[in-house]
Design a protein around this motif. Structure first.
Motif, PDB file in Angstrom:
ATOM      1  N   PRO A 242       0.830  -1.201   0.000  1.00  0.00           N
ATOM      2  CA  PRO A 242       0.000   0.000   0.000  1.00  0.00           C
ATOM      3  C   PRO A 242       0.867   1.255   0.000  1.00  0.00           C
ATOM      4  O   PRO A 242       2.065   1.178   0.316  1.00  0.00           O
ATOM      5  CB  PRO A 242      -0.744  -0.122   1.340  1.00  0.00           C
ATOM      6  N   PRO A 243       0.291   2.414  -0.298  1.00  0.00           N
ATOM      7  CA  PRO A 243       1.065   3.658  -0.185  1.00  0.00           C
ATOM      8  C   PRO A 243       1.351   3.988   1.275  1.00  0.00           C
ATOM      9  O   PRO A 243       0.509   3.756   2.151  1.00  0.00           O
ATOM     10  CB  PRO A 243       0.139   4.699  -0.821  1.00  0.00           C
ATOM     11  N   VAL A 244       2.545   4.514   1.527  1.00  0.00           N
ATOM     12  CA  VAL A 244       2.963   4.824   2.900  1.00  0.00           C
ATOM     13  C   VAL A 244       3.555   6.238   2.950  1.00  0.00           C
ATOM     14  O   VAL A 244       4.496   6.540   2.216  1.00  0.00           O
ATOM     15  CB  VAL A 244       4.018   3.815   3.408  1.00  0.00           C
ATOM     16  N   ILE A 245       2.997   7.071   3.814  1.00  0.00           N
ATOM     17  CA  ILE A 245       3.559   8.411   4.048  1.00  0.00           C
ATOM     18  C   ILE A 245       4.484   8.326   5.253  1.00  0.00           C
ATOM     19  O   ILE A 245       4.132   7.739   6.275  1.00  0.00           O
ATOM     20  CB  ILE A 245       2.449   9.433   4.365  1.00  0.00           C
ATOM     21  N   GLY A 246       5.660   8.957   5.152  1.00  0.00           N
ATOM     22  CA  GLY A 246       6.603   8.943   6.261  1.00  0.00           C
ATOM     23  C   GLY A 246       6.862  10.324   6.827  1.00  0.00           C
ATOM     24  O   GLY A 246       6.776  11.338   6.113  1.00  0.00           O
ATOM     25  N   TYR A 247       7.184  10.344   8.128  1.00  0.00           N
ATOM     26  CA  TYR A 247       7.574  11.575   8.834  1.00  0.00           C
ATOM     27  C   TYR A 247       8.858  11.270   9.573  1.00  0.00           C
ATOM     28  O   TYR A 247       8.896  10.331  10.381  1.00  0.00           O
ATOM     29  CB  TYR A 247       6.459  11.981   9.810  1.00  0.00           C
ATOM     30  N   LEU A 248       9.933  12.036   9.306  1.00  0.00           N
ATOM     31  CA  LEU A 248      11.216  11.815   9.965  1.00  0.00           C
ATOM     32  C   LEU A 248      11.714  13.120  10.556  1.00  0.00           C
ATOM     33  O   LEU A 248      12.299  13.954   9.873  1.00  0.00           O
ATOM     34  CB  LEU A 248      12.243  11.261   8.968  1.00  0.00           C
ATOM     35  N   SER A 249      11.458  13.326  11.825  1.00  0.00           N
ATOM     36  CA  SER A 249      11.931  14.492  12.566  1.00  0.00           C
ATOM     37  C   SER A 249      11.466  14.303  14.003  1.00  0.00           C
ATOM     38  O   SER A 249      10.766  13.335  14.317  1.00  0.00           O
ATOM     39  CB  SER A 249      11.347  15.781  11.970  1.00  0.00           C
ATOM     40  N   ILE A 265      -5.751  11.624   7.776  1.00  0.00           N
ATOM     41  CA  ILE A 265      -7.169  11.302   8.031  1.00  0.00           C
ATOM     42  C   ILE A 265      -8.024  11.714   6.830  1.00  0.00           C
ATOM     43  O   ILE A 265      -8.936  10.975   6.415  1.00  0.00           O
ATOM     44  CB  ILE A 265      -7.636  11.991   9.327  1.00  0.00           C
ATOM     45  N   GLU A 266      -7.730  12.865   6.268  1.00  0.00           N
ATOM     46  CA  GLU A 266      -8.494  13.321   5.095  1.00  0.00           C
ATOM     47  C   GLU A 266      -8.259  12.400   3.897  1.00  0.00           C
ATOM     48  O   GLU A 266      -9.198  12.022   3.191  1.00  0.00           O
ATOM     49  CB  GLU A 266      -8.091  14.755   4.746  1.00  0.00           C
ATOM     50  N   LEU A 267      -7.012  12.012   3.685  1.00  0.00           N
ATOM     51  CA  LEU A 267      -6.686  11.147   2.551  1.00  0.00           C
ATOM     52  C   LEU A 267      -7.340   9.773   2.668  1.00  0.00           C
ATOM     53  O   LEU A 267      -7.705   9.146   1.663  1.00  0.00           O
ATOM     54  CB  LEU A 267      -5.167  10.987   2.438  1.00  0.00           C
ATOM     55  N   LYS A 268      -7.495   9.297   3.904  1.00  0.00           N
ATOM     56  CA  LYS A 268      -8.094   7.969   4.109  1.00  0.00           C
ATOM     57  C   LYS A 268      -9.551   7.925   3.656  1.00  0.00           C
ATOM     58  O   LYS A 268     -10.125   6.844   3.484  1.00  0.00           O
ATOM     59  CB  LYS A 268      -8.002   7.576   5.590  1.00  0.00           C
ATOM     60  N   ARG A 272      -9.626   5.403  -3.204  1.00  0.00           N
ATOM     61  CA  ARG A 272      -8.418   4.707  -3.686  1.00  0.00           C
ATOM     62  C   ARG A 272      -7.269   4.748  -2.681  1.00  0.00           C
ATOM     63  O   ARG A 272      -6.189   4.228  -2.953  1.00  0.00           O
ATOM     64  CB  ARG A 272      -7.968   5.316  -5.023  1.00  0.00           C
ATOM     65  N   LEU A 273      -7.502   5.378  -1.533  1.00  0.00           N
ATOM     66  CA  LEU A 273      -6.424   5.465  -0.537  1.00  0.00           C
ATOM     67  C   LEU A 273      -6.845   4.873   0.810  1.00  0.00           C
ATOM     68  O   LEU A 273      -6.298   5.229   1.851  1.00  0.00           O
ATOM     69  CB  LEU A 273      -5.989   6.932  -0.362  1.00  0.00           C
ATOM     70  N   LYS A 274      -7.771   3.941   0.765  1.00  0.00           N
ATOM     71  CA  LYS A 274      -8.234   3.325   2.022  1.00  0.00           C
ATOM     72  C   LYS A 274      -7.136   2.524   2.703  1.00  0.00           C
ATOM     73  O   LYS A 274      -7.153   2.328   3.921  1.00  0.00           O
ATOM     74  CB  LYS A 274      -9.454   2.428   1.748  1.00  0.00           C
ATOM     75  N   LYS A 275      -6.175   2.020   1.922  1.00  0.00           N
ATOM     76  CA  LYS A 275      -5.099   1.217   2.508  1.00  0.00           C
ATOM     77  C   LYS A 275      -3.882   2.068   2.907  1.00  0.00           C
ATOM     78  O   LYS A 275      -2.855   1.521   3.309  1.00  0.00           O
ATOM     79  CB  LYS A 275      -4.649   0.139   1.520  1.00  0.00           C
ATOM     80  N   LEU A 276      -3.993   3.363   2.775  1.00  0.00           N
ATOM     81  CA  LEU A 276      -2.875   4.262   3.081  1.00  0.00           C
ATOM     82  C   LEU A 276      -2.355   4.048   4.509  1.00  0.00           C
ATOM     83  O   LEU A 276      -3.135   3.872   5.445  1.00  0.00           O
ATOM     84  CB  LEU A 276      -3.334   5.719   2.913  1.00  0.00           C
ATOM     85  N   LYS A 277      -1.031   4.103   4.648  1.00  0.00           N
ATOM     86  CA  LYS A 277      -0.392   3.954   5.959  1.00  0.00           C
ATOM     87  C   LYS A 277       0.381   5.228   6.292  1.00  0.00           C
ATOM     88  O   LYS A 277       0.840   5.946   5.407  1.00  0.00           O
ATOM     89  CB  LYS A 277       0.599   2.778   5.954  1.00  0.00           C
ATOM     90  N   LEU A 278       0.558   5.451   7.588  1.00  0.00           N
ATOM     91  CA  LEU A 278       1.390   6.552   8.076  1.00  0.00           C
ATOM     92  C   LEU A 278       2.441   5.980   9.015  1.00  0.00           C
ATOM     93  O   LEU A 278       2.111   5.209   9.927  1.00  0.00           O
ATOM     94  CB  LEU A 278       0.533   7.580   8.831  1.00  0.00           C
ATOM     95  N   ARG A 279       3.711   6.348   8.796  1.00  0.00           N
ATOM     96  CA  ARG A 279       4.789   5.913   9.679  1.00  0.00           C
ATOM     97  C   ARG A 279       5.589   7.141  10.093  1.00  0.00           C
ATOM     98  O   ARG A 279       5.948   7.966   9.246  1.00  0.00           O
ATOM     99  CB  ARG A 279       5.707   4.893   9.000  1.00  0.00           C
ATOM    100  N   ALA A 280       5.828   7.277  11.380  1.00  0.00           N
ATOM    101  CA  ALA A 280       6.557   8.448  11.895  1.00  0.00           C
ATOM    102  C   ALA A 280       7.649   7.995  12.846  1.00  0.00           C
ATOM    103  O   ALA A 280       7.478   7.046  13.621  1.00  0.00           O
ATOM    104  CB  ALA A 280       5.601   9.394  12.615  1.00  0.00           C
ATOM    105  N   ALA A 384      -1.700  17.816  -2.129  1.00  0.00           N
ATOM    106  CA  ALA A 384      -0.380  17.595  -2.734  1.00  0.00           C
ATOM    107  C   ALA A 384       0.022  16.119  -2.646  1.00  0.00           C
ATOM    108  O   ALA A 384       0.554  15.548  -3.597  1.00  0.00           O
ATOM    109  CB  ALA A 384       0.653  18.473  -2.038  1.00  0.00           C
ATOM    110  N   LEU A 385      -0.250  15.510  -1.495  1.00  0.00           N
ATOM    111  CA  LEU A 385       0.075  14.091  -1.331  1.00  0.00           C
ATOM    112  C   LEU A 385      -0.791  13.218  -2.231  1.00  0.00           C
ATOM    113  O   LEU A 385      -0.313  12.243  -2.819  1.00  0.00           O
ATOM    114  CB  LEU A 385      -0.116  13.687   0.138  1.00  0.00           C
ATOM    115  N   GLU A 386      -2.067  13.557  -2.336  1.00  0.00           N
ATOM    116  CA  GLU A 386      -2.982  12.760  -3.163  1.00  0.00           C
ATOM    117  C   GLU A 386      -2.492  12.706  -4.608  1.00  0.00           C
ATOM    118  O   GLU A 386      -2.502  11.642  -5.247  1.00  0.00           O
ATOM    119  CB  GLU A 386      -4.385  13.370  -3.098  1.00  0.00           C
ATOM    120  N   GLY A 387      -2.061  13.884  -5.116  1.00  0.00           N
ATOM    121  CA  GLY A 387      -1.590  13.930  -6.489  1.00  0.00           C
ATOM    122  C   GLY A 387      -0.385  13.041  -6.731  1.00  0.00           C
ATOM    123  O   GLY A 387      -0.153  12.577  -7.855  1.00  0.00           O
ATOM    124  N   LEU A 388       0.374  12.799  -5.702  1.00  0.00           N
ATOM    125  CA  LEU A 388       1.571  11.965  -5.826  1.00  0.00           C
ATOM    126  C   LEU A 388       1.235  10.487  -5.596  1.00  0.00           C
ATOM    127  O   LEU A 388       1.662   9.610  -6.359  1.00  0.00           O
ATOM    128  CB  LEU A 388       2.596  12.425  -4.791  1.00  0.00           C
TER     129      LEU A 388
END
Length: 429
Positions: A242-249, A265-268, A272-280, A384-388
């Motif tokens: 699935p697509p994964v957004i990352g945060y490193l800081s 939360i908005e993207l979920k 087409r982004l129901k499987k989206l993951k977030l990792r921080a 911006a994330l959705e477009g990518l």
């Protein structure tokens, strides 16, 4: 070339870009055959490596500095007593709590350090200068940041060598301090700046910010972008399945972690982004712990808590593994910052970044390629994330472009070569 590099040690409790810059630079300079004596102040150097300053004492030990600031008695105590507070195990214990110190409560001590020989830590300054004078005379001395400017005059007077000072993230530290100490610290920095032969800003944006705040002469300010060891960084798979957004800081409110959670939360909601993951990841200390718990409750309320991870480990090996798992990286700090090391860490692995048009982010993203800039809050970030994330080919192409850009312009070899060229320039007058 012989270089003395004076750095604030860190406990490794959060993603510290200044610390990683110092470590990467010292490693690469030594790799290229230069002699670098890395001198830690406040705490041992514990981020990514505690070997670089092995055998060198810690000066301005954090516990002694605090006691000398708070109690006049400790400004006159003998070294045998001070030495007890500088023992390795005590300083390492203090280092573990380093991330809990906030700038807002350290105005008097920050000012005292900038006052150098007139400050409450004069005894510590005298000890370090005497030790430096006993070492082989260097060609240059390099201060890690401008908050150390209080020691510059004494070093220059005793060693009579050119002094350089890096500029990175002093502004957010001083701006978090209340007046009158905020104003007094900026004034003290300006008064001490004349002791420095060359300042090294990590971006054009930050050079302009510091020249305006400290009134630095432009001819003294040089720009050397940060670099990372990128030769052996593998290409991330970028499957987006699935697509994964990352945060490193540092996982804190001021750097935009909450904005990213809101965008997630908005993207979920997108079919087409129901499987989206977030990792921080990047460390959480003090009030950050409470804040991350709040974000977890928020995610749970929306039913997305199992799709979000907040990871504890962020040393170099864990960071590389973390980045390999991502489809895009974002640290939506609306105020921007002096550089954004996580940008080139992500791009080196071919992972595109999405950053606000703030601070030095546009300068770095545009120089490396491989990123998307946006303006606005969580909704704009989500767009911006959705477009990518919905265009895998575009995401991979941007990642590839960024990977090439980092190899070309943001390697430690380039950073060290630029620094040696500057050292040579100042030593030649």
């Amino acid at each position: 070339m012989k270089i003395v590099y004076i750095v604030p040690g860190t406990g490794g409790t959060f993603y510290c870009q200044n610390c990683m810059r110092d470590i990467e630079l010292v490693r690469e300079l030594r790799r290229q055959g230069h002699e670098v004596l890395m001198v830690p102040v406040y705490l041992p150097v514990l981020v990514d490596s505690d070997e670089l300053s092995k055998g060198v004492p810690v000066f301005f030990g954090g516990i002694n500095c605090y006691l000398q600031q708070k109690f006049a008695l400790f400004r006159k105590t003998p070294r045998w007593l001070d030495k007890l507070f500088d023992t390795a195990w005590l300083l390492k214990g203090a280092a573990k709590k380093e991330g809990t110190t906030e700038a807002a409560g350290l105005g008097p001590m920050t000012l005292s350090m900038l006052q150098g020989p007139e400050g409450n830590q004069k005894k510590e300054l005298d000890r370090m200068i005497a030790w430096l004078a006993d070492q082989e005379r260097p060609d240059v001395v390099h201060l890690s940041n401008a908050l150390l400017l209080g020691m510059a005059g004494a070093i220059k007077s005793r060693l009579n060598v050119p002094l350089l000072c890096s500029l990175q993230d002093e502004k957010p530290w001083l701006d978090a301090i209340d007046d009158p100490y905020n104003r007094l610290c900026w004034e003290a920095m300006g008064q001490r700046a004349g002791d420095i032969d060359a300042f090294v800003a990590v971006s054009r944006w930050y050079a302009d910010e510091m020249m305006a705040r400290v009134e630095l002469p432009p001819e003294k300010v040089h720009i050397i972008h940060l670099g990372i060891q990128c030769d052996d960084v593998p290409q991330a798979p970028m499957t987006l399945e699935p697509p994964v957004i990352g945060y490193l800081s540092k996982m804190t409110e001021s750097l935009g972690l909450g904005t990213l959670v809101d965008a997630f939360i908005e993207l979920k909601q997108h079919p087409r982004l129901k499987k989206l993951k977030l990792r921080a990841t990047g460390g959480q200390v003090g009030a950050d712990v409470t804040y991350v718990k709040y974000l977890k409750r928020k995610l749970h309320k929306h039913g997305f808590d199992e799709d979000a991870e907040f990871l504890d480990e962020f040393d170099v090996e864990h960071r590389r593994a973390f980045i390999q798992s991502l489809s895009a990286m974002c640290v939506p700090n609306a105020e921007g910052e002096a550089f954004g090391l996580f940008i080139i860490e992500a791009l080196a692995a071919g992972v595109p970044v999405v950053q606000p048009r703030a601070g030095a982010y546009p300068e770095i993203v545009e120089a490396a390629g491989g990123g998307v800039l946006y303006e606005g809050g969580a909704h704009a970030l989500a767009a911006a994330l959705e477009g990518l994330l919905l265009d895998a080919d575009r995401a991979r192409a941007l990642g590839h472009q960024g990977r090439e850009g980092v190899a070309r312009s943001f390697s430690t070899r380039r950073m060290a070569a630029d620094m040696i060229a500057l050292y040579s320039k100042v030593t030649q007058g």
